[in-house]
Enzyme design. Structure first.
Site, PDB file in Angstrom:
ATOM      1  N   ASP A   1      -1.469 -12.147   6.187  1.00 30.49           N
ATOM      2  CA  ASP A   1      -2.723 -12.031   5.374  1.00 30.49           C
ATOM      3  C   ASP A   1      -3.904 -12.531   6.090  1.00 30.49           C
ATOM      4  O   ASP A   1      -3.843 -13.780   6.403  1.00 30.49           O
ATOM      5  CB  ASP A   1      -2.814 -12.957   3.933  1.00 30.49           C
ATOM      6  CG  ASP A   1      -4.042 -12.848   3.140  1.00 30.49           C
ATOM      7  OD1 ASP A   1      -5.058 -12.201   3.486  1.00 30.49           O
ATOM      8  OD2 ASP A   1      -3.927 -13.512   1.989  1.00 30.49           O
ATOM      9  N   ALA A   2      -5.117 -11.697   6.433  1.00 26.74           N
ATOM     10  CA  ALA A   2      -6.165 -12.431   7.508  1.00 26.74           C
ATOM     11  C   ALA A   2      -6.671 -13.751   6.846  1.00 26.74           C
ATOM     12  O   ALA A   2      -7.137 -14.576   7.440  1.00 26.74           O
ATOM     13  CB  ALA A   2      -7.286 -11.197   7.668  1.00 26.74           C
TER      14      ALA A   2
ATOM     15  N   ASP B   1     -11.935  -4.925   9.805  1.00 29.66           N
ATOM     16  CA  ASP B   1     -11.581  -3.407   9.682  1.00 29.66           C
ATOM     17  C   ASP B   1     -10.520  -3.117   8.857  1.00 29.66           C
ATOM     18  O   ASP B   1      -9.563  -2.970   8.834  1.00 29.66           O
ATOM     19  CB  ASP B   1     -10.826  -3.222  11.271  1.00 29.66           C
ATOM     20  CG  ASP B   1     -10.609  -1.507  11.462  1.00 29.66           C
ATOM     21  OD1 ASP B   1     -11.169  -0.903  10.365  1.00 29.66           O
ATOM     22  OD2 ASP B   1      -9.819  -1.231  12.177  1.00 29.66           O
TER      23      ASP B   1
ATOM     24  N   ASP C   1      -2.957  -7.792  10.636  1.00 25.66           N
ATOM     25  CA  ASP C   1      -2.676  -7.158   9.479  1.00 25.66           C
ATOM     26  C   ASP C   1      -1.816  -7.357   8.546  1.00 25.66           C
ATOM     27  O   ASP C   1      -0.450  -7.836   9.002  1.00 25.66           O
ATOM     28  CB  ASP C   1      -2.328  -5.624  10.073  1.00 25.66           C
ATOM     29  CG  ASP C   1      -2.749  -4.441   9.275  1.00 25.66           C
ATOM     30  OD1 ASP C   1      -3.641  -3.942   9.343  1.00 25.66           O
ATOM     31  OD2 ASP C   1      -1.766  -4.302   8.093  1.00 25.66           O
TER      32      ASP C   1
ATOM     33  N   GLU D   1      -3.669   0.323  12.795  1.00 24.25           N
ATOM     34  CA  GLU D   1      -3.791   1.556  13.518  1.00 24.25           C
ATOM     35  C   GLU D   1      -3.682   1.113  15.039  1.00 24.25           C
ATOM     36  O   GLU D   1      -3.360   1.979  15.934  1.00 24.25           O
ATOM     37  CB  GLU D   1      -4.485   2.584  13.103  1.00 24.25           C
ATOM     38  CG  GLU D   1      -5.961   2.461  13.375  1.00 24.25           C
ATOM     39  CD  GLU D   1      -6.990   3.713  13.007  1.00 24.25           C
ATOM     40  OE1 GLU D   1      -7.148   4.693  13.821  1.00 24.25           O
ATOM     41  OE2 GLU D   1      -7.079   3.606  11.766  1.00 24.25           O
TER      42      GLU D   1
ATOM     43  N   GLN E   1       0.885  -1.147   0.095  1.00 25.69           N
ATOM     44  CA  GLN E   1       0.118  -0.154   0.114  1.00 25.69           C
ATOM     45  C   GLN E   1       0.669   1.165  -0.047  1.00 25.69           C
ATOM     46  O   GLN E   1       1.916   1.279   0.343  1.00 25.69           O
ATOM     47  CB  GLN E   1      -1.082   0.042   1.271  1.00 25.69           C
ATOM     48  CG  GLN E   1      -1.808  -1.119   1.444  1.00 25.69           C
ATOM     49  CD  GLN E   1      -2.516  -1.348   2.740  1.00 25.69           C
ATOM     50  OE1 GLN E   1      -3.748  -1.114   2.999  1.00 25.69           O
ATOM     51  NE2 GLN E   1      -1.572  -1.270   3.704  1.00 25.69           N
TER      52      GLN E   1
END
Length: 352
Positions: free
Chosen positions: A182-183, A200, A151, A131, A76
């Site tokens: 990776d979830a 989330d 995350d 976060e 990202q």
């Protein structure tokens, strides 16, 4: 919320370009030249602005104090900005994720309805949430024994731990199990089940890391089998405003309806998002709780006081206006890998 991040000075030019556009990556973050960096560090004389492109004909701008962090991870594009109106804001792939002054609205709505509706939640799995704010809210519940936060992006987690001081205690909490993975893979590989699973995740953008975690196959084959008998799944579901709810909100809702017996959608206005936002909560057990009982459970179960959510607010948030209600009822699209819907914008993978 948006596709690109641009930085503008008070004269209306972006980094000295007369056409008003910053010198930037394609569909990504603007390159900030040394001259701009110097001005961002001493901004009193020349106000600098951060700009998101919400759509082809709509932009949303914030006056900046400074840029705290900018970079690109393996997954990202990331920026942490200090804005005059909304404090510190986290931006991923050009999209506002969270703002210091009003993130409590988003995170209270994401976390507490599911935990309050569950008879006695003990375990929570959070997909995304780098976060730390979702974990912070979950850990307010006295009954919880374990919170797993998974995350994919170590860099996001690291700089949030460094700069978002409000969540520093959360990352050190003895009940928090932080996993970088990776979830989808993490859930699939785990043998344990959870009372609550939370999505989330970043909004689904083309080339982003998250869109497969909004699909029917993921919900049906991987996520649902990892819920306990009374388990509840809740996810953020993108913008849900009068003009934006058909982007992904109604599709995510309809997709989840194909997998769970009982599904509730609800919304709230988040000022820093410049829109109404949506969440979807689902279970195979009915949601039967009124405002009075929700307030009693909040008082009994939660350490501290919530700033936004109470029983009446939640029940009100689950009542949509006529237009959105009809769209939810009439939606036929089901989210799959082959027929995904995306928010305006592109992720890193799209640009490779």
């Amino acid at each position: 919320m948006a596709e690109a991040v641009h930085f503008f000075h008070a004269n209306g030019h972006a980094n000295g370009h007369a056409n008003g556009y910053a010198n930037g990556f394609a569909n990504g973050f603007s390159k900030i030249h040394e001259e701009t960096d110097q001005k961002l560090n001493n901004i009193n004389d020349d106000c600098c602005w951060y700009e998101e492109v919400i759509d082809d004909d709509l932009k949303w701008s914030f006056a900046l104090k400074r840029v705290l962090h900018k970079g690109t991870s393996d997954y990202q594009e990331i920026a942490l900005l200090d804005t005059k109106r909304f404090g510190k804001v986290l931006v991923i792939d050009g999209k506002m994720q969270s703002a210091e002054v009003d993130e409590f609205i988003y995170h209270e709505c994401l976390i507490h309805p599911a935990l309050i509706c569950h008879p006695e939640p003990k375990t929570v799995f959070i997909m995304g949430g780098g976060e730390g704010s979702a974990a912070r809210e979950a850990l307010k519940h006295k009954s919880l024994e374990k919170v797993v936060m998974c995350d994919i992006d170590q860099e996001v987690v690291d700089f949030c731990r460094k700069y978002l001081t409000v969540n520093q205690e959360t990352f050190c909490h003895k009940k928090l199990n932080l996993v970088i993975n990776d979830a989808k893979a993490e859930l699939d590989e785990r043998n344990e089940k959870f009372d609550i699973i939370v999505g989330d995740l970043a909004d689904p953008v083309e080339g982003g890391p998250c869109y497969q975690l909004y699909t029917k196959s993921f919900y049906e084959k991987i996520l649902k089998p990892k819920l306990n008998e009374n388990g509840i799944f809740v996810t953020q579901a993108g913008p849900a405003g009068i003009f934006t709810h058909k982007e992904v909100f109604t599709s995510i809702y309809n997709t989840i309806k194909q997998v769970f017996k009982y599904v509730v959608s609800y919304t709230a206005h988040v000022p820093s998002f410049a829109d109404t936002w949506g969440w979807v909560m689902a279970s195979d057990q009915p949601f039967s709780i009124n405002a009075e009982n929700m307030d009693k459970r909040i008082e009994a179960r939660i350490d501290g006081e919530l700033l936004y959510l109470n029983g009446a607010t939640f029940l009100s948030s689950a009542t949509m206006n006529k237009t959105v209600t009809l769209s939810l009822l009439n939606e036929t699209h089901i989210y799959t890998e082959e027929s995904a819907r995306f928010i305006h914008g592109h992720g890193v993978a799209y640009r490779r």
